[in-house]
Design an enzyme around this catalytic site. Structure first.
Site, short mmCIF file in Angstrom:
data_model
loop_
_atom_site.label_atom_id
_atom_site.label_comp_id
_atom_site.label_asym_id
_atom_site.label_seq_id
_atom_site.Cartn_x
_atom_site.Cartn_y
_atom_site.Cartn_z
N THR A 171 0.85 -1.18 0.00
CA THR A 171 0.00 0.00 0.00
C THR A 171 0.90 1.24 0.00
O THR A 171 2.03 1.17 0.48
CB THR A 171 -0.83 0.00 1.30
OG1 THR A 171 -1.67 -1.14 1.29
CG2 THR A 171 -1.68 1.24 1.45
N VAL A 200 -13.25 -4.73 1.06
CA VAL A 200 -12.76 -3.39 1.33
C VAL A 200 -11.79 -3.48 2.51
O VAL A 200 -12.14 -4.06 3.55
CB VAL A 200 -13.92 -2.43 1.67
CG1 VAL A 200 -13.39 -1.07 2.11
CG2 VAL A 200 -14.83 -2.27 0.45
N GLY A 201 -10.61 -2.91 2.35
CA GLY A 201 -9.62 -2.95 3.43
C GLY A 201 -9.70 -1.71 4.32
O GLY A 201 -10.71 -1.00 4.36
N ASP A 202 -8.62 -1.45 5.00
CA ASP A 202 -8.58 -0.34 5.96
C ASP A 202 -8.44 1.03 5.30
O ASP A 202 -8.88 2.05 5.84
CB ASP A 202 -7.39 -0.53 6.90
CG ASP A 202 -6.06 -0.59 6.12
OD1 ASP A 202 -5.93 -1.48 5.27
OD2 ASP A 202 -5.19 0.28 6.35
N THR A 221 -0.36 0.98 7.14
CA THR A 221 -0.20 0.01 6.07
C THR A 221 -0.04 -1.38 6.68
O THR A 221 0.45 -1.50 7.81
CB THR A 221 1.01 0.34 5.18
OG1 THR A 221 1.31 -0.81 4.36
CG2 THR A 221 2.25 0.68 5.98
#
Ligand code: GLY
Length: 298
Positions: A171, A200-202, A221
């Site tokens: 990221t 969906v990630g952070d 990250t």
């Protein structure tokens, strides 16, 4: 009038050391060069917001990173990307699971500036991007396609958890403080390789992958699910009311290590100090100007 010495921190993702020395050096050189560009922007009076967005856009355009062009492929062989931007005034915009655009971070900024919303996902995000004038773009590189083909079968034979940790990195993110003492943060990612469609990630979740307030700004990250559950970026920024950025970063990252949460953070405080910490074997990062590298781990 300029009152602050500007500062920018950039990361290229926390994860395992899976690259050879040449590739790792190329990534570090790209981070250094792009951070230098960001620093020049700040020195010329550009805002923290303009700077972090431009820096993340440049990282998205570089196929060495898992964001924009060169983003990781999901389980179906498609790229779905997340990106977000936030200012210290509490303005936030994000896109999630967006496909076929070149620069998700620019679309995220449009969400912040052109809508009353904070997050658009999937087809809605793509449609919004087209309305905003972002053309169709295929972010899949030959290298990512090759990785996908080579590792897909193996993947299904492996333990899911183990695999996710292996591919949680790359990221990109940036935090900056400008000449006026304003701070901002932006981040972008292709997420975890082989993720389920719609995951969906952070990164596009406020307070999780990124956060900014009058205290400072943070970009996280690593493994998106545990970063989100622990609301890492907001936790770090909130701690700036009581401690300096390096201590805040160290404390949060140590706690996450105990939870087996692979994570790294970059953080800048309103007074121009900064911190970097990670509990993964490797995180590419850089700071401009180089103030106190010697006290940080490399
Ligand atoms: N940290 C990026 C992701 O897990 O999506």
């Amino acid at each position: 009038m300029s009152t602050m010495e500007p500062l920018i921190l950039v990361h290229g993702g926390a994860g395992r050391l899976r690259y050879d020395g040449k590739r790792r050096a190329a990534r570090q050189a790209a981070l250094d060069q792009i951070a230098q560009t960001g620093y020049e922007m700040l020195k010329h009076g550009n805002s923290a917001l303009d700077t972090v967005v431009e820096v993340v856009r440049l990282l998205e355009d570089n196929p060495l990173f898992n964001a924009g062009y060169g983003a990781a492929l999901g389980l179906t062989g498609e790229v779905e990307m997340d990106a977000a931007v936030m200012t210290d005034e509490g303005r936030f915009g994000a896109v999630a699971a967006i496909k076929n655009v070149k620069n998700p971070v620019l679309v995220a900024r449009k969400v912040m500036e052109e809508t009353d919303h904070i997050l658009l996902v999937g087809e809605g995000a793509i449609k919004f991007a087209r309305i905003m004038g972002f053309g169709e773009f295929d972010p899949v590189t030959d290298e990512r396609r090759k990785m996908f083909s080579e590792q897909r079968v193996d993947y299904f034979r492996r333990n899911w958890e183990k695999f996710r940790h292996l591919y949680g990195g790359d990221t990109v993110g940036a935090v900056a403080i400008d000449c006026h003492g304003k701070v901002a943060v932006a981040a972008s990612t292709g997420g975890i390789m082989f993720h389920l469609p719609g995951r969906v990630g952070d990164t596009p979740l406020i307070g999780c992958g990124i956060y900014a307030s009058s205290l400072g700004a943070c970009a996280a990250t690593g493994h998106g699910e545990c970063i989100a559950i622990n609301m890492v970026a907001k936790t770090v920024v909130d701690m700036l009311s009581e401690t300096n950025p390096q201590t805040a970063a160290d404390k949060v990252i140590s706690k996450l290590k105990l939870k087996n949460c692979n994570c790294g953070v970059i953080v800048v405080s309103r007074d121009g100090d900064y911190g970097v910490a990670y509990n993964t074997p490797y995180m590419g990062w850089t700071v401009m100007p180089k103030l106190r590298d010697s006290v940080l781990k490399d």
